[in-house]
Write an enzyme that holds these catalytic residues in place. Structure first.
Site, mmCIF file in Angstrom:
data_model
loop_
_atom_site.group_PDB
_atom_site.id
_atom_site.type_symbol
_atom_site.label_atom_id
_atom_site.label_comp_id
_atom_site.label_asym_id
_atom_site.label_seq_id
_atom_site.Cartn_x
_atom_site.Cartn_y
_atom_site.Cartn_z
ATOM 1 N N ARG A 16 0.863 -1.125 -0.037
ATOM 2 C CA ARG A 16 0.033 -0.034 0.215
ATOM 3 C C ARG A 16 0.863 1.170 -0.275
ATOM 4 O O ARG A 16 0.402 2.169 -0.154
ATOM 5 C CB ARG A 16 -0.807 -0.120 1.224
ATOM 6 C CG ARG A 16 -2.312 -0.771 0.920
ATOM 7 C CD ARG A 16 -3.080 -0.891 2.152
ATOM 8 N NE ARG A 16 -2.695 -1.483 3.237
ATOM 9 C CZ ARG A 16 -3.293 -1.639 4.469
ATOM 10 N NH1 ARG A 16 -4.211 -0.856 4.718
ATOM 11 N NH2 ARG A 16 -2.506 -2.426 5.466
ATOM 12 N N ASP A 103 6.625 -1.095 11.813
ATOM 13 C CA ASP A 103 6.031 0.119 11.073
ATOM 14 C C ASP A 103 5.226 0.817 12.184
ATOM 15 O O ASP A 103 4.261 1.408 11.855
ATOM 16 C CB ASP A 103 5.308 -0.348 10.010
ATOM 17 C CG ASP A 103 4.048 -1.212 10.403
ATOM 18 O OD1 ASP A 103 3.948 -1.551 11.813
ATOM 19 O OD2 ASP A 103 3.272 -1.878 9.408
ATOM 20 N N LYS A 351 33.615 24.893 0.143
ATOM 21 C CA LYS A 351 33.619 23.481 -0.046
ATOM 22 C C LYS A 351 35.120 23.053 0.272
ATOM 23 O O LYS A 351 35.992 23.413 -0.083
ATOM 24 C CB LYS A 351 33.308 23.141 -1.415
ATOM 25 C CG LYS A 351 33.114 21.584 -1.563
ATOM 26 C CD LYS A 351 34.395 20.735 -1.849
ATOM 27 C CE LYS A 351 34.905 21.368 -3.224
ATOM 28 N NZ LYS A 351 36.151 20.543 -3.749
ATOM 29 N N ASN A 377 41.225 38.773 5.042
ATOM 30 C CA ASN A 377 40.078 39.465 4.484
ATOM 31 C C ASN A 377 39.988 39.091 3.089
ATOM 32 O O ASN A 377 40.868 39.051 2.159
ATOM 33 C CB ASN A 377 40.115 41.225 4.459
ATOM 34 C CG ASN A 377 38.916 41.521 4.077
ATOM 35 O OD1 ASN A 377 37.731 41.485 4.567
ATOM 36 N ND2 ASN A 377 38.735 41.921 2.629
ATOM 37 N N ALA A 423 43.098 44.235 -6.236
ATOM 38 C CA ALA A 423 41.910 43.796 -6.874
ATOM 39 C C ALA A 423 41.989 43.569 -8.304
ATOM 40 O O ALA A 423 42.692 44.338 -9.063
ATOM 41 C CB ALA A 423 40.931 44.803 -6.710
#
Length: 457
Positions: A16, A103, A351, A377, A423
C-alpha cells in the site's frame, strides 16, 4: 531481573506504500521506521533484539547493523508465522519477549518500559498493549469477560457485529513469557478469512490453558499508529515532529514557530538557542548554546559551536566554531571547517576548506579545496579556481593576508602570510611573505574610438 528479548516484525512488503523502498525503511523525521522501533526497544534494556525480515532484508540489515540479530521470513503467512521464525534464536530461553511491529515508529521507550514492567509485575504469560479508539475500524478488537479479563483478540475481518462495536483495540504490540510464546505458536492454526497464522490467536490459546493474560492500555492512541500507506506516513511525521519540538522547547530551546520547524530525531541542541520559522535540522547535527538559526536555514550532519549566527543559509557536513556567523544565502558544503569568529557573508560558497580564526569572507565568493589562516580578508567576487577540468587542487592562504575584490586564485597556489593581492588580479604563482601581488593588464585608452565606430540607428 529476568532476561528480556524483543522480536521486531519487519517482513511485510508494504504494497500500500506503492514504493520501491522497503516499507519499514521509510523515514520518519530522518530515521527509518524500524530504526525508531529498535532504538525504543534498546532503551528498555533488552538483552537481545531479533528482527524478522522479508523482501529487502539486506537493506534492513545494512542499516541496523549489530543493533539486532536477524531471521528471514521467506513467505509471509501471518504475524504468528513471522514470530515463529525467531525460534532458532529464542525458543529455549527463559525470560520476557516483547513483540513489536517495525512500522510503529511512534511507540516510545516510556510506553514499552511500562508495558514490560507491568507484564512482569503481574506475572502474566501474555500482556497486550491496547488503546481506546473512537473509530476502531481495521484494528483487532480486545474482547474481555465480565470480570474485565482479556479473553481473546478478534481481527476486523473475523469480528461479529457485537465484537466489531468494541472500541478497545489491539495495537499489535505484546509481551510474552518467552517459552510460553513459542509453545503456543506451535498450536496456532490458519482457519480464518485470510488463511494466515495470527499472533493474537496465541492469546486465546493461553487463555484456554487457564494462563493469565493481561492488558496494558496506552494513554495516547497516537503512539499506536501503524504506517501502511503514505497518508499514515505523513501523520507519523507530524506526530514525531511535534514530539521532538516539544522536547527541545522543554529543554531550553526557543522555537518561534513549531508548526513550521523540522528537527530530526537525532539532532542535539543547546540551551538558549533560537530557531526561526522554516528551519530544517537533519541527521546527526549538534547545535551549541546561544545560537541563532535564521528563517529557512537547512543544517545537515554538522556541528555548530556556541554563540553562532546562521541567517537563511545551508550547511552540510561542516563545522562552525564558536562565535562564527554566516549568511544570508550562503552555503557550506561538506568538509568545511570554520574556526572561531569566522565571518561568512552573503552569497558565499565554501567547500572542503578550513578557515582560520577571525577571517572574513564577505560576499559573492567561492572557496574550494583551500586552507586559510587567521585574520584574512577575502574581497567580493573572489574565486578559488580549484578545478583544472580533471583534478581538484589546493590553495593555501597565510595569516593576515588581504585578497582584493575580483581576484582569481588558480590552484595549486600558495599565498604566504602578510601579503596583499590587488583587486582584479589572477594569481598563478606563489606570493611571497610581506609582498604585494598585482596580476592584471594595464589600462589602455584609445582616444576618439567611439567616433570611429559605425553608428547605429
Amino acid at each position: 531481573m529476568s532476561k528480556r528479548y524483543t522480536v521486531v516484525l519487519a517482513a511485510g512488503q508494504g504494497t500500500r506504500m506503492k514504493s520501491k523502498l522497503y516499507k519499514v525503511m521509510h523515514p520518519v523525521m530522518g530515521k527509518p521506521m524500524v530504526g525508531h522501533v529498535v532504538d525504543a526497544a534498546h532503551a528498555v534494556k533488552m538483552d537481545q533484539v531479533v528482527t524478522v525480515t522479508g523482501v529487502g532484508a539486506e537493506t534492513v540489515q545494512d542499516y541496523l547493523g549489530d543493533k539486532s540479530s536477524y531471521v528471514l521470513q521467506e513467505e509471509q503467512l501471518g504475524t504468528a508465522h513471522a514470530v515463529k521464525q525467531a525460534a532458532s534464536i529464542l525458543k529455549d530461553k527463559e525470560g520476557t519477549t516483547l513483540v513489536i511491529c517495525g512500522d510503529t515508529p511512534l511507540l516510545t521507550a516510556k510506553t514499552l518500559t511500562g508495558l514490560v514492567d507491568f507484564h512482569e509485575n503481574e506475572g502474566a504469560k501474555a500482556t497486550v498493549l491496547t488503546a481506546h479508539a473512537d473509530n476502531p475500524f481495521g484494528y483487532g478488537r480486545v474482547i474481555r469477560s465480565n470480570d474485565d479479563a482479556v479473553v481473546k483478540i478478534v481481527e476486523q475481518k473475523d469480528a461479529s457485529k457485537e465484537e466489531a462495536a468494541v472500541q478497545e483495540i489491539n495495537t499489535g504490540t505484546y509481551c510474552f513469557d518467552n517459552k510460553a510464546l513459542f509453545e503456543a505458536l506451535e498450536k496456532v492454526k490458519n482457519e480464518n478469512v485470510q488463511g494466515e497464522y495470527y499472533l493474537p490467536d496465541v492469546i486465546e490459546i493461553l487463555k484456554n490453558q487457564e494462563e493469565l493474560v493481561a492488558a496494558f492500555q496506552l494513554e495516547n492512541m497516537d503512539e499506536a499508529l501503524g504506517v501502511n500507506d503514505r497518508v499514515a506516513l505523513a501523520q507519523a511525521h507530524q506526530s514525531m515532529k511535534e514530539r521532538i519540538n516539544e522536547q527541545h522547547m522543554r529543554n531550553g530551546v526557543s522555537i518561534i514557530d513549531p508548526a513550521n520547524t523540522y528537527i530530526e530525531s537525532d539532532v542535539k541542541i543547546g540551551q538558549d538557542t533560537v530557531i526561526e520559522p522554516g528551519v530544517y535540522l537533519k541527521g546527526n547535527t549538534v547545535i551549541g548554546e546561544g545560537v541563532l538559526i535564521g528563517a529557512h536555514s537547512v543544517i545537515v550532519d554538522s556541528t555548530i559551536g556556541n554563540s553562532v549566527k546562521i541567517i537563511s543559509s545551508t550547511i552540510e557536513e561542516s563545522i562552525m566554531g564558536d562565535g562564527s556567523d554566516i549568511g544570508p544565502n550562503s552555503h557550506l558544503r561538506p568538509q568545511t571547517i570554520l574556526k572561531e569568529s569566522v565571518h561568512i557573508g552573503n552569497f558565499v560558497e565554501v567547500k572542503k576548506a578550513t578557515i582560520g580564526k577571525h577571517t572574513k569572507i564577505g560576499h559573492l565568493t567561492y572557496v574550494g579545496d583551500a586552507e586559510l589562516g587567521e585574520n584574512i580578508n577575502v574581497g567580493c567576487g573572489t574565486v578559488f579556481v580549484n578545478y583544472d577540468g580533471k583534478n581538484k587542487h589546493k590553495i593555501d592562504i597565510g595569516d593576515n593576508s588581504f585578497i582584493g575584490c575580483n581576484t582569481n586564485l588558480i590552484a595549486p597556489v600558495t599565498v604566504e602570510k602578510n601579503t596583499y593581492i590587488a583587486a582584479g588580479s589572477t594569481i598563478t604563482d606563489t606570493v611571497p611573505e610581506n609582498a604585494l601581488a598585482i596580476a592584471r593588464a594595464r589600462q589602455t585608452i584609445k582616444e576618439g574610438y567611439f567616433t570611429k565606430m559605425p553608428q547605429k540607428d
